[in-house]
Enzyme design. Structure first.
Site, PDB file in Angstrom:
ATOM      1  N   THR A  16      12.430  -1.714  -2.664  1.00 22.68           N
ATOM      2  CA  THR A  16      13.731  -1.157  -2.286  1.00 22.68           C
ATOM      3  C   THR A  16      14.238  -1.727  -0.972  1.00 22.68           C
ATOM      4  OG1 THR A  16      13.309   0.915  -3.476  1.00 22.68           O
ATOM      5  CG2 THR A  16      14.940   0.986  -1.715  1.00 22.68           C
ATOM      6  N   THR A  94       8.051   1.259  -2.223  1.00 23.29           N
ATOM      7  CA  THR A  94       7.271   2.445  -1.864  1.00 23.29           C
ATOM      8  C   THR A  94       6.506   3.047  -3.041  1.00 23.29           C
ATOM      9  OG1 THR A  94       9.202   3.884  -2.216  1.00 23.29           O
ATOM     10  CG2 THR A  94       8.831   3.055   0.029  1.00 23.29           C
ATOM     11  N   ASP A  95       6.839   2.666  -4.278  1.00 23.52           N
ATOM     12  CA  ASP A  95       6.140   3.226  -5.439  1.00 23.52           C
ATOM     13  C   ASP A  95       4.635   3.056  -5.321  1.00 23.52           C
ATOM     14  OD1 ASP A  95       8.443   4.070  -6.666  1.00 23.52           O
ATOM     15  OD2 ASP A  95       8.550   2.422  -8.106  1.00 23.52           O
TER      16      ASP A  95
END
Length: 332
Positions: A16, A94-95
Site C-alpha cells: 500500500t 501491511t498484510d
C-alpha cells in the site's frame, strides 16, 4: 563535533505504501519505486543520513513468497557483511508485515537493526501515513540504540519487536500492536525513545536448504476433524491453532495423535495473545493431554509465527528434539 554520517539501505517490496490508482481497474496497485517513496518525505535529507536504495519487488504484501523473503534475506546479508551500513529499512504491504519481520528475525545474525514498515493509507488517500512511517523507520535504522535488536517493526511512530507485533485492525493507522507486551519504544522529536528492554536474541537459523510444507489448521466450534484428516500426507509439519490455552474438541484427539507420530505437530493458540499452557487442564483434548500425545507447545508464539519457525526448522532437517527445544527459546 559533527556526528558521523549514518548509512541506511532501503529495500522496497511494494504494498500500500507504494500504490497508486490503476486506470484500468480504478483500484490501487503497487507502482511507486523506493526512490519515489523517499522523495515524498519532507525533512529527511536534513538528518545527514546516506541512503542506499534498492527497488527489490513491486508486489502486494499478500503475494510475497518464501522465495522472495529468502532472496531478500540473502541481499540484506550481503549488504550488512560489507560493514559500512548502519541499518536496513524494508517497505512492504501491511498484510504480511508481521510474518516478514519474524521470518527475517529468526535468520538475522548481524548487529545492525532491520526495520520493517509500510502504510495503512495509500499515497492517493487523504492523510497517507507512508511518508511518516518511512521517515521514522529510517531514523530508527540509523540509531545506535537499536544495534543488536534484530528485526523491528515501525509504524505510527511506535517500535515493535518481531516476536510480539500483530496487525490488529484492518484499516486503522494504529493497526500494529504488541499484545501483552506493548511497543519497546517510540520515535519522537526525531530520535528513538526506548520504553522497554530490547529483546533477547537467539542464535540465527541458517537459510533453508530445501522446501518444507507446513500447514496451519484452525480449530473451530463443532469441528468434526474431517478437514484435519485432509492434511494427512500433504505436509511435512502442522501447526494447530487451538482454542484458548491449547484445547481442541475431543473428537480431534486421535487424529492429532496419529499425525504427531508421523510429523511434527505444534500446538498454538488461535487467540494470539498469551501462552499455550503445558500442565493445567487434563481432559481429553486439553493442552496436557495433547502434549502427552506428542504435540509440541508453541508457548507464546502465535500460529503464524509458529508456522514460520517450524517451516524454517524443517527446511534444515531438524529432528523433533531440536524443534521442541527451539520453541522454548521464544518464551517471553
Amino acid at each position: 563535533m559533527v556526528d558521523a554520517v549514518k548509512t541506511v539501505a532501503v529495500y522496497s517490496l511494494g504494498g500500500t505504501i507504494a500504490m497508486t490508482t490503476d486506470p484500468a481497474t480504478g483500484g490501487v496497485v503497487p507502482a511507486l519505486s523506493a526512490f519515489d517513496l523517499l522523495a515524498a518525505i519532507p525533512g529527511l535529507s536534513e538528518h545527514g543520513i546516506d541512503l542506499h536504495v534498492h527497488d527489490f519487488r513491486r508486489l502486494p504484501g499478500a503475494s510475497l513468497t518464501f522465495d522472495d523473503l529468502t532472496d531478500l534475506r540473502a541481499a540484506i546479508d550481503k549488504t550488512l557483511s560489507g560493514g559500512d551500513v548502519d541499518g536496513i529499512v524494508i517497505t512492504q504491504g501491511t498484510d504480511t508485515i508481521e510474518e516478514t519481520a519474524f521470518f527475517l528475525d529468526i535468520h538475522h545474525g548481524h548487529e545492525q537493526p532491520v526495520i520493517v514498515t509500510g502504510a495503512m493509507r495509500s499515497p492517493i488517500m487523504a492523510g497517507p501515513d507512508g511518508p511518516a512511517n518511512l521517515y521514522a523507520a529510517v531514523l530508527a535504522a540509523a540509531d545506535p540504540q537499536l544495534r543488536g535488536a534484530g528485526v523491528l517493526v515501525v509504524l505510527n511512530d511506535e517500535i515493535h519487536t518481531a516476536h510480539h507485533v500483530r496487525k490488529s485492525h484492518t484499516t486503522s493507522p494504529a493497526a500494529f500492536t504488541s499484545p501483552g507486551a506493548g511497543p519497546v519504544g517510540r520515535v519522537a522529536e526525531n530520535r528513538v525513545r526506548l520504553a522497554a528492554p530490547l529483546p533477547r536474541r537467539s542464535d540465527p537459523l541458517a537459510l533453508p536448504s530445501h522446501d518444507a510444507r507446513v500447514g496451519l489448521y484452525t480449530v473451530s466450534l463443532g469441528d468434526d476433524g474431517t478437514l484435519l484428516d485432509a492434511w494427512d500426507g500433504r505436509c511435512d509439519g502442522l501447526v494447530v491453532a487451538a482454542f484458548g490455552v491449547g484445547h481442541v474438541p475431543q473428537r480431534l484427539v486421535e487424529s492429532l495423535e496419529r499425525l504427531a507420530a508421523r510429523i511434527p505437530v505444534v500446538l498454538a493458540s488461535r487467540i494470539g495473545n498469551g501462552p499455550v499452557l503445558t500442565g493445567t487442564y487434563g481432559f481429553p483434548g486439553s493442552e496436557k493431554d495433547l502434549i502427552n500425545r506428542g504435540l509440541i507447545p508453541a508457548d507464546h508464539l502465535g500460529p503464524y509465527q509458529a508456522r514460520l519457525l517450524l517451516q524454517a526448522l524443517l527446511a534444515q532437517d531438524a529432528d523433533r528434539e531440536t524443534i521442541t527445544k527451539k520453541f522454548t527459546v521464544f518464551e517471553r
